[in-house]
Motif scaffolding. Structure first.
Motif, PDB file in Angstrom:
ATOM      1  N   SER A   7       1.047  -1.201   0.022  1.00 63.31           N
ATOM      2  CA  SER A   7      -0.087  -0.045   0.018  1.00 63.31           C
ATOM      3  C   SER A   7       0.853   1.303  -0.092  1.00 63.31           C
ATOM      4  CB  SER A   7      -0.760  -0.141   1.159  1.00 63.31           C
ATOM      5  OG  SER A   7      -0.039   0.182   2.335  1.00 63.31           O
ATOM      6  N   THR A  30       2.992   8.482 -17.692  1.00 66.90           N
ATOM      7  CA  THR A  30       2.161   8.542 -16.528  1.00 66.90           C
ATOM      8  C   THR A  30       1.137   9.938 -17.021  1.00 66.90           C
ATOM      9  OG1 THR A  30       3.552  10.106 -15.477  1.00 66.90           O
ATOM     10  CG2 THR A  30       3.834   7.969 -15.133  1.00 66.90           C
ATOM     11  N   ALA A  45       5.523   8.409  -2.516  1.00 62.06           N
ATOM     12  CA  ALA A  45       4.255   8.061  -3.252  1.00 62.06           C
ATOM     13  C   ALA A  45       4.427   7.554  -4.499  1.00 62.06           C
ATOM     14  CB  ALA A  45       3.115   8.926  -3.012  1.00 62.06           C
ATOM     15  N   PHE A  46       5.584   7.702  -5.013  1.00 64.63           N
ATOM     16  CA  PHE A  46       5.994   7.391  -6.396  1.00 64.63           C
ATOM     17  C   PHE A  46       7.556   6.761  -6.362  1.00 64.63           C
ATOM     18  CE2 PHE A  46       7.321   7.969 -10.840  1.00 64.63           C
ATOM     19  CZ  PHE A  46       6.072   7.832 -11.477  1.00 64.63           C
ATOM     20  N   PHE A  67       3.775   0.451  -9.851  1.00 61.15           N
ATOM     21  CA  PHE A  67       2.924   1.706  -9.361  1.00 61.15           C
ATOM     22  C   PHE A  67       1.680   1.834 -10.065  1.00 61.15           C
ATOM     23  CE2 PHE A  67       2.088   6.001 -10.200  1.00 61.15           C
ATOM     24  CZ  PHE A  67       1.657   6.604  -8.816  1.00 61.15           C
ATOM     25  N   ILE A  68       1.702   1.773 -11.298  1.00 62.17           N
ATOM     26  CA  ILE A  68       0.180   1.977 -12.092  1.00 62.17           C
ATOM     27  C   ILE A  68      -0.767   0.843 -11.552  1.00 62.17           C
ATOM     28  CG2 ILE A  68      -0.661   1.748 -14.328  1.00 62.17           C
ATOM     29  CD1 ILE A  68       1.970   3.364 -15.386  1.00 62.17           C
ATOM     30  N   SER A  70      -1.027  -0.902  -8.842  1.00 63.59           N
ATOM     31  CA  SER A  70      -1.298  -0.442  -7.594  1.00 63.59           C
ATOM     32  C   SER A  70      -2.270   0.597  -7.514  1.00 63.59           C
ATOM     33  CB  SER A  70      -0.375  -0.274  -6.578  1.00 63.59           C
ATOM     34  OG  SER A  70       0.273   1.037  -6.622  1.00 63.59           O
ATOM     35  N   ARG A  71      -2.220   1.500  -8.387  1.00 65.69           N
ATOM     36  CA  ARG A  71      -3.111   2.768  -8.264  1.00 65.69           C
ATOM     37  C   ARG A  71      -4.564   2.106  -9.099  1.00 65.69           C
ATOM     38  NH1 ARG A  71      -0.924   7.217  -5.727  1.00 65.69           N
ATOM     39  NH2 ARG A  71      -2.220   8.647  -6.838  1.00 65.69           N
ATOM     40  N   ALA A  72      -4.376   1.114  -9.889  1.00 65.39           N
ATOM     41  CA  ALA A  72      -5.625   0.880 -10.800  1.00 65.39           C
ATOM     42  C   ALA A  72      -6.379  -0.326  -9.658  1.00 65.39           C
ATOM     43  CB  ALA A  72      -5.304  -0.046 -11.765  1.00 65.39           C
ATOM     44  N   ALA A  74      -6.224  -0.013  -6.418  1.00 61.94           N
ATOM     45  CA  ALA A  74      -7.022   0.849  -5.371  1.00 61.94           C
ATOM     46  C   ALA A  74      -8.048   1.524  -5.836  1.00 61.94           C
ATOM     47  CB  ALA A  74      -6.093   1.900  -4.954  1.00 61.94           C
ATOM     48  N   ILE A  75      -8.301   1.797  -6.940  1.00 58.70           N
ATOM     49  CA  ILE A  75      -9.585   2.390  -7.629  1.00 58.70           C
ATOM     50  C   ILE A  75     -10.783   1.243  -8.072  1.00 58.70           C
ATOM     51  CG2 ILE A  75     -10.651   3.380  -9.869  1.00 58.70           C
ATOM     52  CD1 ILE A  75      -8.032   5.060  -9.879  1.00 58.70           C
TER      53      ILE A  75
END
Length: 80
Positions: A7, A30, A45-46, A67-68, A70-72, A74-75
């Motif tokens: 996370s 990005t 955070a990056f 990173f990408i 994990s962001r996806a 989370a959404i």
């Protein structure tokens, strides 16, 4: 994968791989500005750039992919 690490910094669980991305390519891929990326790096955070020499830095492509992803994820979990 450690969920706390995942996370906070999911790229820490990823191997650096072999392909390195120069900063301009990271900004392009990005859609983030230079200042946004460096502010996010400062906040943890990056994924950070690797210093290759006194004037060159690059980011392992696999770190950016983690990173990408994990962001996806989370959404998808919280589509607020």
């Amino acid at each position: 994968m450690n969920s706390e690490t995942n996370s906070k910094a999911p790229w820490k669980d990823c191997s650096p791989g072999v392909r390195l991305l120069r900063p301009e390519e990271v900004f392009e891929r990005t859609g983030l500005s230079r200042s946004q990326v460096y502010a996010m790096i400062a906040d943890g955070a990056f994924p950070p750039f690797l210093k290759l020499s006194t004037r060159a830095a690059a980011l392992p492509e696999t770190w950016l992919e983690c990173f990408i992803e994990s962001r996806a994820q989370a959404i998808l979990k919280d589509p607020a």
